[in-house]
Design a protein around this motif. Structure first.
Motif, mmCIF file in Angstrom:
data_model
loop_
_atom_site.group_PDB
_atom_site.id
_atom_site.type_symbol
_atom_site.label_atom_id
_atom_site.label_comp_id
_atom_site.label_asym_id
_atom_site.label_seq_id
_atom_site.Cartn_x
_atom_site.Cartn_y
_atom_site.Cartn_z
ATOM 1 N N LEU A 512 51.221 90.912 21.389
ATOM 2 C CA LEU A 512 50.571 91.759 20.492
ATOM 3 C C LEU A 512 51.509 92.787 19.892
ATOM 4 O O LEU A 512 51.454 92.863 18.611
ATOM 5 C CB LEU A 512 49.300 92.262 20.884
ATOM 6 N N ASN A 513 51.845 93.640 20.694
ATOM 7 C CA ASN A 513 52.729 94.640 20.307
ATOM 8 C C ASN A 513 53.868 94.397 19.244
ATOM 9 O O ASN A 513 54.194 95.095 18.438
ATOM 10 C CB ASN A 513 53.421 95.561 21.516
ATOM 11 N N ALA A 514 54.398 93.236 19.760
ATOM 12 C CA ALA A 514 55.557 92.544 19.095
ATOM 13 C C ALA A 514 55.031 92.217 17.720
ATOM 14 O O ALA A 514 55.793 92.464 16.674
ATOM 15 C CB ALA A 514 56.387 91.455 19.661
ATOM 16 N N ILE A 515 53.973 91.763 17.446
ATOM 17 C CA ILE A 515 53.590 91.115 16.346
ATOM 18 C C ILE A 515 52.980 92.228 15.387
ATOM 19 O O ILE A 515 53.157 92.026 14.169
ATOM 20 C CB ILE A 515 52.494 89.965 16.557
ATOM 21 N N LEU A 516 52.162 93.038 15.885
ATOM 22 C CA LEU A 516 51.398 94.029 14.988
ATOM 23 C C LEU A 516 52.234 94.459 14.164
ATOM 24 O O LEU A 516 51.828 94.828 12.885
ATOM 25 C CB LEU A 516 50.580 94.936 16.065
ATOM 26 N N HIS A 517 53.358 95.161 14.690
ATOM 27 C CA HIS A 517 54.296 95.869 13.754
ATOM 28 C C HIS A 517 54.952 95.119 12.684
ATOM 29 O O HIS A 517 55.579 95.706 11.959
ATOM 30 C CB HIS A 517 55.079 96.900 14.515
ATOM 31 N N LEU A 518 54.799 93.978 12.590
ATOM 32 C CA LEU A 518 55.347 93.179 11.520
ATOM 33 C C LEU A 518 54.549 93.009 10.236
ATOM 34 O O LEU A 518 54.741 92.441 9.194
ATOM 35 C CB LEU A 518 55.461 91.701 11.997
ATOM 36 N N HIS A 519 53.298 93.726 10.446
ATOM 37 C CA HIS A 519 52.385 93.588 9.371
ATOM 38 C C HIS A 519 52.133 92.481 8.775
ATOM 39 O O HIS A 519 52.047 92.206 7.572
ATOM 40 C CB HIS A 519 52.637 94.630 8.436
ATOM 41 N N LYS A 520 51.485 91.446 9.655
ATOM 42 C CA LYS A 520 51.570 90.026 9.006
ATOM 43 C C LYS A 520 49.862 89.901 8.929
ATOM 44 O O LYS A 520 49.141 90.798 9.589
ATOM 45 C CB LYS A 520 52.000 89.023 10.062
ATOM 46 N N PRO A 521 49.421 89.175 7.965
ATOM 47 C CA PRO A 521 48.110 88.765 7.712
ATOM 48 C C PRO A 521 47.405 88.058 9.133
ATOM 49 O O PRO A 521 48.104 87.673 10.059
ATOM 50 C CB PRO A 521 47.986 87.783 6.737
ATOM 51 N N ILE A 522 46.302 88.496 9.228
ATOM 52 C CA ILE A 522 45.433 87.954 10.478
ATOM 53 C C ILE A 522 45.695 86.651 10.964
ATOM 54 O O ILE A 522 45.668 86.365 12.189
ATOM 55 C CB ILE A 522 43.869 88.303 10.365
ATOM 56 N N GLN A 523 45.704 85.724 9.821
ATOM 57 C CA GLN A 523 45.843 84.172 10.307
ATOM 58 C C GLN A 523 47.120 84.114 10.913
ATOM 59 O O GLN A 523 47.200 83.259 12.006
ATOM 60 C CB GLN A 523 45.660 83.283 8.881
ATOM 61 N N GLN A 524 48.262 84.685 10.379
ATOM 62 C CA GLN A 524 49.388 84.586 10.931
ATOM 63 C C GLN A 524 49.414 85.267 12.382
ATOM 64 O O GLN A 524 49.922 84.496 13.354
ATOM 65 C CB GLN A 524 50.562 85.221 10.128
ATOM 66 N N ILE A 525 48.921 86.378 12.523
ATOM 67 C CA ILE A 525 48.836 86.886 13.859
ATOM 68 C C ILE A 525 48.183 86.224 14.860
ATOM 69 O O ILE A 525 49.087 85.908 15.990
ATOM 70 C CB ILE A 525 48.082 88.212 13.715
ATOM 71 N N PHE A 526 47.394 85.417 14.541
ATOM 72 C CA PHE A 526 46.544 84.694 15.454
ATOM 73 C C PHE A 526 47.257 83.228 15.984
ATOM 74 O O PHE A 526 47.578 82.722 16.933
ATOM 75 C CB PHE A 526 45.303 84.323 15.338
ATOM 76 N N LYS A 527 47.918 82.858 14.658
ATOM 77 C CA LYS A 527 48.834 81.660 14.984
ATOM 78 C C LYS A 527 50.063 82.044 16.090
ATOM 79 O O LYS A 527 50.167 81.241 17.077
ATOM 80 C CB LYS A 527 49.369 81.453 13.631
ATOM 81 N N ILE A 528 50.674 83.001 15.482
ATOM 82 C CA ILE A 528 51.958 83.401 16.485
ATOM 83 C C ILE A 528 51.415 83.856 18.071
ATOM 84 O O ILE A 528 51.950 83.367 18.801
ATOM 85 C CB ILE A 528 52.463 84.606 16.004
ATOM 86 N N LEU A 529 50.227 84.617 17.898
ATOM 87 C CA LEU A 529 49.624 84.796 19.559
ATOM 88 C C LEU A 529 49.298 83.718 20.237
ATOM 89 O O LEU A 529 49.674 83.555 21.508
ATOM 90 C CB LEU A 529 48.387 85.602 19.280
ATOM 91 N N ASN A 530 48.794 82.701 19.420
ATOM 92 C CA ASN A 530 48.310 81.462 20.000
ATOM 93 C C ASN A 530 49.436 80.799 20.785
ATOM 94 O O ASN A 530 49.548 80.403 21.807
ATOM 95 C CB ASN A 530 47.509 80.653 19.184
ATOM 96 N N LYS A 531 50.426 80.612 19.844
ATOM 97 C CA LYS A 531 51.742 79.891 20.518
ATOM 98 C C LYS A 531 52.181 80.697 21.685
ATOM 99 O O LYS A 531 52.720 80.111 22.449
ATOM 100 C CB LYS A 531 52.801 79.872 19.355
ATOM 101 N N ALA A 532 52.463 81.944 21.608
ATOM 102 C CA ALA A 532 52.940 82.895 22.587
ATOM 103 C C ALA A 532 52.299 82.563 23.856
ATOM 104 O O ALA A 532 52.785 82.294 25.057
ATOM 105 C CB ALA A 532 53.077 84.429 22.164
ATOM 106 N N VAL A 533 51.015 82.591 23.649
ATOM 107 C CA VAL A 533 50.006 82.600 24.980
ATOM 108 C C VAL A 533 50.010 81.260 25.565
ATOM 109 O O VAL A 533 49.831 81.038 26.515
ATOM 110 C CB VAL A 533 48.556 83.422 24.331
ATOM 111 N N SER A 534 49.916 80.064 24.682
ATOM 112 C CA SER A 534 49.684 78.738 25.012
ATOM 113 C C SER A 534 51.021 78.527 25.872
ATOM 114 O O SER A 534 50.904 77.474 26.952
ATOM 115 C CB SER A 534 49.800 77.920 23.860
ATOM 116 N N ASP A 535 52.201 78.848 25.631
ATOM 117 C CA ASP A 535 53.256 78.679 26.383
ATOM 118 C C ASP A 535 53.491 79.195 27.808
ATOM 119 O O ASP A 535 53.997 78.789 28.754
ATOM 120 C CB ASP A 535 54.746 78.845 25.834
#
Lengths: 678, 112
Positions: A512-535
Motif C-alpha cells: 500500500l505504502n508503495a502504491i499510494l504515493h504513485l497517485h494512481k486511480p483506485i482501479q489501478q491501486i487495487f489491481k496492483i495490490l491484488n497482484k502483490a498480495v496474491s503472490d
C-alpha cells in the motif's frame, strides 16, 4: 600462613632438642670429660629423646594432615620416596661408622655417637611420616566410631613416650600396655577400603610400594637391633616402646594391605566394569542436550551396550520422522533383514520384553563380512510407554550373553527411553518459548504498523479504535495524506489469526505504502495490490479491504469496498443513515489479471457534519450471552443516537454499547472502528 | 462438523452441517479435494445445514476456484441462508460462483 609458622616452630624445636641431646651424649666422651651422675644423665637423655620424637611426630601429623593428594598411590609413593632417602642416608652412615671403627681415628666413640644421633632422626622421620600416611588410608570414608578408636590409639602412642623417660624393664605393666596398643592397632588395620578404588594398574603399583616400605622398615629394625650389640653406641632404642609400637603398626598394616591388594587383583576387573557401567548411565542421561538429536542418544546407548557385553555386532532399529532408520548407518540393510527374518520367529516385532537367545535356530550372516552369529540379545526401547525402537546385539559364539548382561542392557534401555522422552519435552518447551517470543515480536511489528489513533486536521475529525482478541490480530487500518487536499483511509481484515495474519498485514502495508504515493486511480491501486498480495499470501487466505479517498477541495469521496463490511454513512442534510451497499471483491480471491477487469470505483459527495463509519466484522458479529449478534441494525441505531457528537465521542459510544451488549470483557474477534466526521 | 458426501449421477453433492470455522476448514478441504479428484461434471454444495462460515471456511472454497475452472468442473451453491449469502456477496465470491435457491436448480445447472 599459620601452618607454615607452626611447621617452622616444630623444626626449630626439633633442632634445638637434637642439639641438646647430642651435647649431653657427646660432651662426656670428649676430652673435656664431664663427670655427671649416670642415672640423672639417663633420665635427661630419655626426656630429650621423647621430646625430639614428639616434635618430629607432631610435625608430620600437621604436614601430612594438611596435604591433599589426588590418588592413593601418591601417598604411598611419598612414603616410599622418603623411606628410600632415609635408608640411603642411613646406609651411608653405617658405612661411615664401619670406616671409623676400622680406621685410626681418635675419639672414635664420640664420632660414632655423633653419627648415630643422625640415624635417630632418620628413623623418626620415616616412622612418623608412615604413621600419618597410614592414618589417611585408614580414615578414608571414616565413620564416627573408627575416628574415635583412632584417637584412642593415637593417645596411647603419645602415652608410650613416657616409657622412654627412664630405662625400664619389660614388666607386666609394660607388656599389658603393649598388648592393648597392639590389639587396637590390629582392629584399625582392617580398614583397607581404599583398595577397592584402585584400578588394576594402580593395584600393582601399590603392591610394589608396600613391599618397598616393608623392606625399608626391616632394614631400620635390623639396624636398631645391631646397634644394641655395638659397644660404642649410647642410645638404646630397644626399650623405646614408642618407636616399637609405631614400627609394629606400620608393618602390620603394610602386610594387611599387601594381602588385600593381592587377593583383589583377580576381581579388580569386575569393579572396573561396574564403574564403567555407572559411567555409561551417566553418559546416556547427560545426552539430554538441546543440540543433540535422538540419533545421538541411540548411538551412545548402542556404543555403551556393545562395549559392556563385548558384542561382535549390533544395531538399533527405530522410527525417525515416521521412517524406519537403523543406527549406526553403516550397518547394511541386508544384514538387518537377514537378522529380522530369523529373530522375528523367536522375538516377534512387538515382543515387549528383552530377550536373550543362547543359540539361534539358524545362524545370522553378516552380509558385509560374512561372519555368522550364533547368539543374540533383543531389547525393546519404550518411550512414553510405547515401543519405539529395538536393539539387537550379536555374538559369533553360542551362549555369548548371560542374564547379568541382559539385566544391565535392559537398565540402559530404560534410561535411554527416559532420556529421549526428556529430550522431546525439552525441545517442545524450547519451541513453545520460541513461539511465544515470535508472538511478542509480531505484536511489536503490528504496533509499529498502525498509525496514531487520533489525527488532527481542520477539515475533518478522524478517530480510530482497534483492539485484537489475542496478541496478534488481523485488522489493519491506515490514513495517509496523499496531497494537500487528498487523504486516503484504508481498513482491512486479513483472514485468520496469529502470526501468519500479522505478516500478511505487514505485506499489505508495504504494498500500500508503495502504491499510494504513485497517485494512481483506485482501479489501478487495487489491481496492483491484488497482484502483490496474491503472490505472497497463502492459497486459502484473502484480504478484505475498503479504500476511501477524501478530496477536501471537491468535497467528494472516491471509494472501493473490496469484500469488506459496508461502510455506514450519515447524511446530515437528509438526516439518513445508510450502509454503502456497493460490494467488490476481496484481494487474493481472483489471483489472475481478470481481477483488474472486475473493479469499478464509486464516489459520493459529502458536506459538513456528515459522518463516515468504517469497521470490521468483529463489531457486527460480536455476540451476547444468548448468542445473538450485535448486527448491522444496532450499529445504525447507535450512530443515530450519537450523530451530534465528535468523532472520538461517537467511537466511545459505540464501544460502550458493544460492551453493554456482550456483557463481557473478553473479545472473541478483532475489532476496529474508524469514525470520520466532516 | 458433519459433512455429507455423495456421488449422484456423475456429480458430487456435499452437505456441510453446522459451523464451518478454522478448525473444520481442513475437513472441508479434504472433501473438496476428494470431490475434484473424482472428475465429475460438477460439485453442488447444499448449504441448508450451514449455520456459519468464517473467513477460513471461505478461504477453502476460494483456493479451489481456479482449479475447478481449469478442470472445467462447475461449482454451485444452493439453499443458502440470507446471512451466508450476504457474506459471500460481501467478500465478492458471489460474483465468481453460482448461487441458486434450491438443489434441483443446482443439479440442472451442472448438467447444462
Amino acid at each position: 600462613m599459620k601452618g607454615q609458622v607452626l611447621l617452622r616452630i616444630y623444626i626449630a624445636l626439633a633442632v634445638l632438642s637434637w642439639i641438646c641431646l647430642t651435647l649431653i651424649d657427646i660432651l662426656p666422651l670428649s676430652t673435656f670429660g664431664l663427670e655427671v651422675k649416670y642415672t640423672i644423665l639417663n633420665t635427661i637423655r630419655g626426656a630429650f629423646i621423647s621430646f625430639l620424637s614428639l616434635i618430629i611426630f607432631l610435625y608430620f601429623k600437621y604436614s601430612i594432615g594438611a596435604s591433599h593428594w589426588e590418588k592413593f598411590t601418591d601417598f604411598l609413593w611419598n612414603l616410599v620416596a622418603t623411606g628410600l632417602l632415609t635408608i640411603l642416608l642411613n646406609i651411608l652412615i653405617i658405612l661411615l661408622e664401619k670406616q671409623i671403627i676400622n680406621g685410626y681415628v681418635a675419639d672414635k666413640r664420640m664420632l660414632i655417637n655423633f653419627l648415630n644421633h643422625f640415624q635417630l632422626i632418620l628413623v623418626l622421620i620415616f616412622v612418623s611420616k608412615g604413621f600419618f600416611i597410614w592414618k589417611k588410608m585408614i580414615l578414608y570414608q571414616k565413620t564416627k566410631l573408627r575416628l574415635q578408636v583412632w584417637n584412642v590409639f593415637e593417645i596411647i602412642i603419645y602415652t608410650s613416650l613416657l616409657f622412654t623417660l627412664w630405662e625400664h624393664k619389660y614388666n607386666l605393666g609394660a607388656i599389658i600396655f603393649i598388648v592393648i596398643a597392639f590389639l587396637i592397632g590390629l582392629a584399625l588395620s582392617v580398614n583397607v577400603k581404599w583398595v577397592a578404588f584402585l584400578n588394576f594398574q594402580q593395584k600393582w603399583q601399590s603392591i610394589l610400594f608396600i613391599l618397598l616400605i616393608l623392606a625399608i622398615s626391616s632394614v631400620f629394625l635390623t639396624q636398631i637391633l645391631n646397634d644394641l650389640k655395638n659397644p660404642f653406641i649410647i642410645i638404646n632404642l630397644s626399650t623405646d616402646i614408642f618407636l616399637l609400637l609405631i614400627f609394629g603398626f606400620l608393618i602390620i598394616y603394610s602386610i594387611v594391605s599387601f594381602l588385600v591388594l593381592l587377593f583383589n587383583l583377580p576381581t579388580s576387573s569386575v569393579f572396573e566394569q561396574k564403574f564403567e557401567e555407572s559411567l555409561n548411565f551417566q553418559k546416556i542421561s547427560q545426552a539430554i542436550d538441546i543440540n543433540k538429536s535422538e540419533n545421538d542418544i541411540y548411538e551412545i546407548f548402542l556404543e555403551s551396550s556393545i562395549k559392556t557385553v563385548m558384542a561382535d555386532n549390533g544395531w538399533i532399529e527405530w522410527h525417525k520422522n515416521n521412517a524406519k532408520t537403523i543406527t549406526p548407518d553403516y550397518v547394511s540393510i541386508e544384514t538387518v533383514k537377514n537378522a529380522n527374518e530369523i529373530l522375528n520367529k523367536i522375538a516377534p516385532l512387538k515382543s515387549q520384553k528383552p530377550i536373550l537367545i543362547d543359540q539361534l535356530p539358524s545362524k545370522i550372516t553378516d552380509s558385509d563380512t560374512g561372519v555368522k552369529y550364533l547368539s543374540a540379545i533383543v531389547i525393546p526401547v519404550f518411550i512414553s510407554e510405547k515401543e519405539e525402537a529395538r536393539m539387537v546385539l550379536l555374538k559369533d559364539v553360542k551362549d555369548g550373553f548371560d542374564k547379568e548382561m541382559l539385566g544391565i542392557i535392559s537398565s540402559y534401555a530404560v534410561q535411554t527411553g527416559i532420556s529421549i522422552e526428556n529430550l522431546r519435552l525439552l525441545k517442545n518447551a524450547v519451541e513453545n518459548e520460541r513461539y511465544k517470543e515470535d508472538l511478542v515480536i509480531a505484536k511489536e511489528v503490528k504496533t509499529r504498523l498502525l498509525p496514531e489513533k487520533h489525527i488532527s486536521n481542520p477539515n475533518f475529525q478522524f478517530f480510530a479504535y482497534s483492539q485484537s482478541a489475542d496478541d496478534v490480530g488481523g485488522d489493519y487500518y491506515d490514513v495517509v495524506q496523499l496531497t494537500e487536499n487528498k487523504f486516503s483511509i484504508v481498513i482491512a481484515d486479513v483472514s485468520g489469526h496469529g502470526i501468519s495474519a500479522a505478516f500478511n498485514m505487514a505485506q499489505l502495508k508495504g504494498a500500500l505504502n508503495a502504491i499510494l504515493h504513485l497517485h494512481k486511480p483506485i482501479q489501478q491501486i487495487f489491481k496492483i495490490l491484488n497482484k502483490a498480495v496474491s503472490d505472497s499470501i497463502e492459497k486459502s487466505s484473502f484480504i478484505s479491504i475498503s479504500y476511501f479517498e477524501i478530496d477536501i477541495q471537491s468535497k467528494k469521496v472516491h471509494y472501493y469496498q473490496g469484500g469488506h463490511c459496508p461502510a455506514l454513512f450519515y447524511n446530515h442534510q437528509t438526516n439518513t443513515i445508510d450502509y454503502i451497499k456497493e460490494y467488490g471483491i476481496a484481494l487474493g480471491i481472483i489471483r489472475t489479471d481478470k481481477y483488474g477487469d472486475l473493479i469499478k470505483s464509486k464516489s459520493f459527495v459529502f458536506d459538513k457534519n456528515d459522518i463516515l463509519l468504517l469497521y470490521t466484522d468483529g463489531i457486527v458479529e460480536a455476540k451476547n450471552k444468548e448468542n445473538e449478534e450485535f448486527g448491522y441494525l444496532r450499529l445504525q441505531q447507535v450512530l443515530a443516537k450519537s450523530k451530534a457528537l465528535d468523532a472520538n465521542q461517537i467511537s466511545f459510544m459505540i464501544k460502550q454499547e458493544l460492551q453493554l451488549f456482550t456483557q463481557s470483557e473478553v473479545l472473541l474477534d478483532d475489532m476496529t472502528l474508524i469514525c470520520v466526521k466532516f | 462438523m458433519q459433512i455429507n458426501y455423495s456421488n449422484i449421477n456423475n456429480l458430487i453433492l456435499i452437505e456441510p452441517v453446522g459451523e464451518l470455522d478454522a478448525s473444520c476448514s481442513v475437513q472441508m478441504d479434504n472433501e473438496l479435494a476428494r470431490a475434484i479428484a473424482e472428475n465429475t461434471k460438477g460439485i453442488v454444495i447444499n448449504c441448508n445445514g450451514l449455520e456459519y462460515i468464517s473467513s477460513a471456511g471461505l478461504g477453502v472454497f476460494i483456493s479451489y476456484i481456479n482449479e475447478l475452472e481449469q478442470k472445467n468442473q462447475k461449482l454451485v451453491f444452493c439453499n443458502m441462508s440470507d446471512k451466508i449469502k450476504h457474506v459471500f456477496e460481501m467478500v465478492g465470491i458471489g460474483q465468481l460462483v453460482k448461487i441458486v435457491s434450491n438443489q434441483e436448480l443446482a443439479i440442472e445447472y451442472v448438467n447444462e
